[in-house]
Design an enzyme around this catalytic site. Sequence first.
Site, PDB file in Angstrom:
ATOM      1  N   ASP A   1       0.826  -1.218   0.000  1.00 24.60           N
ATOM      2  CA  ASP A   1       0.000   0.000   0.000  1.00 24.60           C
ATOM      3  C   ASP A   1       0.859   1.268   0.000  1.00 24.60           C
ATOM      4  O   ASP A   1       1.787   1.401   0.805  1.00 24.60           O
ATOM      5  CB  ASP A   1      -0.888   0.024   1.246  1.00 24.60           C
ATOM      6  CG  ASP A   1      -1.781  -1.208   1.357  1.00 24.60           C
ATOM      7  OD1 ASP A   1      -1.420  -2.261   0.815  1.00 24.60           O
ATOM      8  OD2 ASP A   1      -2.830  -1.105   2.009  1.00 24.60           O
TER       9      ASP A   1
ATOM     10  N   ASP B   1      -4.742   0.519  -2.490  1.00 27.74           N
ATOM     11  CA  ASP B   1      -4.658   1.672  -1.579  1.00 27.74           C
ATOM     12  C   ASP B   1      -3.571   2.652  -2.031  1.00 27.74           C
ATOM     13  O   ASP B   1      -2.512   2.783  -1.411  1.00 27.74           O
ATOM     14  CB  ASP B   1      -4.459   1.233  -0.125  1.00 27.74           C
ATOM     15  CG  ASP B   1      -5.764   0.804   0.529  1.00 27.74           C
ATOM     16  OD1 ASP B   1      -6.817   0.861  -0.152  1.00 27.74           O
ATOM     17  OD2 ASP B   1      -5.743   0.430   1.710  1.00 27.74           O
TER      18      ASP B   1
ATOM     19  N   HIS C   1      -9.750   1.694  -0.021  1.00 27.49           N
ATOM     20  CA  HIS C   1      -9.718   3.151  -0.153  1.00 27.49           C
ATOM     21  C   HIS C   1      -9.968   3.572  -1.602  1.00 27.49           C
ATOM     22  O   HIS C   1     -10.667   4.562  -1.861  1.00 27.49           O
ATOM     23  CB  HIS C   1      -8.364   3.693   0.320  1.00 27.49           C
ATOM     24  CG  HIS C   1      -8.208   3.675   1.807  1.00 27.49           C
ATOM     25  ND1 HIS C   1      -8.282   4.819   2.582  1.00 27.49           N
ATOM     26  CD2 HIS C   1      -7.985   2.659   2.667  1.00 27.49           C
ATOM     27  CE1 HIS C   1      -8.103   4.500   3.857  1.00 27.49           C
ATOM     28  NE2 HIS C   1      -7.916   3.185   3.936  1.00 27.49           N
TER      29      HIS C   1
ATOM     30  N   LYS D   1     -20.144  -3.663   1.480  1.00 27.34           N
ATOM     31  CA  LYS D   1     -18.785  -3.759   2.035  1.00 27.34           C
ATOM     32  C   LYS D   1     -18.162  -5.047   1.521  1.00 27.34           C
ATOM     33  O   LYS D   1     -18.646  -6.135   1.828  1.00 27.34           O
ATOM     34  CB  LYS D   1     -18.827  -3.762   3.557  1.00 27.34           C
ATOM     35  CG  LYS D   1     -17.444  -3.779   4.187  1.00 27.34           C
ATOM     36  CD  LYS D   1     -17.524  -3.834   5.711  1.00 27.34           C
ATOM     37  CE  LYS D   1     -16.132  -3.911   6.308  1.00 27.34           C
ATOM     38  NZ  LYS D   1     -16.158  -4.176   7.755  1.00 27.34           N
TER      39      LYS D   1
ATOM     40  N   HIS E   1      -3.015  -4.154   2.810  1.00 23.28           N
ATOM     41  CA  HIS E   1      -4.147  -3.794   3.671  1.00 23.28           C
ATOM     42  C   HIS E   1      -3.931  -3.860   5.184  1.00 23.28           C
ATOM     43  O   HIS E   1      -4.443  -3.014   5.911  1.00 23.28           O
ATOM     44  CB  HIS E   1      -5.348  -4.678   3.311  1.00 23.28           C
ATOM     45  CG  HIS E   1      -6.593  -4.394   4.089  1.00 23.28           C
ATOM     46  ND1 HIS E   1      -7.240  -3.174   4.022  1.00 23.28           N
ATOM     47  CD2 HIS E   1      -7.322  -5.155   4.956  1.00 23.28           C
ATOM     48  CE1 HIS E   1      -8.311  -3.212   4.814  1.00 23.28           C
ATOM     49  NE2 HIS E   1      -8.374  -4.393   5.389  1.00 23.28           N
TER      50      HIS E   1
END
Length: 313
Positions: free
Chosen positions: A17, A51, A85, A242, A270
Amino acid sequence: MSEPPNPKPRLVICVGDIHGFVTKLKNIWSNLERSIERSEFETATVIFLGDYCDRGPDTRLVIDFLVALPSRYPRQKHVFLSGNHDLAFAAFLHLLPPPPDGSPFSDGWKEYSASEDREGWFGGEGFENMHLQGRRWSGKIKVKYNTVKETEYQGSIYDARPTFESYGVPHGSADLVKAVPDEHKKFLADLVWVHEEDDVFINTEDGSKCCKLIAVHAGLEKRVDVKEQLQLLKARNTRVPKVEALSGRKSVWDIPEELSASPTIIVSGHHAKLHIEGLRLIIDEGGGFKDKPVAAIILPSQKIIRDTDVLAE
């Protein structure tokens, strides 16, 4: 007559990330380039684990860098996974595909409506048919301190304020939709939720193994049929408010037992830690913290490279 030597296994690089830190991204890319023999680097498969936005100040510059890679390194294969994200950023920009059953995104709000007030979900222009995570991403959280991460929230539950500001608009402004360049919108719209590779080699204590590799931002759920999960992820089924494989924690930590029949690497980011256990690879040493490194893993060697490494010329 002797048999020709086996060709070298192809190189697969998985990058953790980045979270809006362009200097870290440039440094880790430079360190990867210097750590790997040139011809191997130029033909490597590079998987970014998601991300790219939020927390750090440079989301716009990070995406500029990533968008340019295919033209700068035309012989590489680049895979850009969606993180939770990135999904939320894309949701705010109305870039996600509609639910395949024709239902409105607003159906997905109901399950989590108890959090709406605390998280200050976005209710400005365009919210009426916005995926839940877009509303949460751009919301204004009432609680200022994240007790889990021991940091102050930056605008929203997702720490999205720096992303808005990198495009020159204030946090929570609907003007972000106009401020994000079309090239960046295409990048976000094209992110995949899962990626599979066959014949990836990994060096283990028992020698080199040829495996299937599944790359997914958080992991696969242990108690849900893998075929079902992969189908949902490949289809980018946005009816799910989700996506556990992109945002779960304990539920996606382990490799599902049904994958043990044939050796399968599962690689994720993550989780804000570096965890390598057998064929389960979690590569997210930075977690979006300013003072922690971005890491990458090179296969088959399992060598870890960080943006903070100081390499000899």
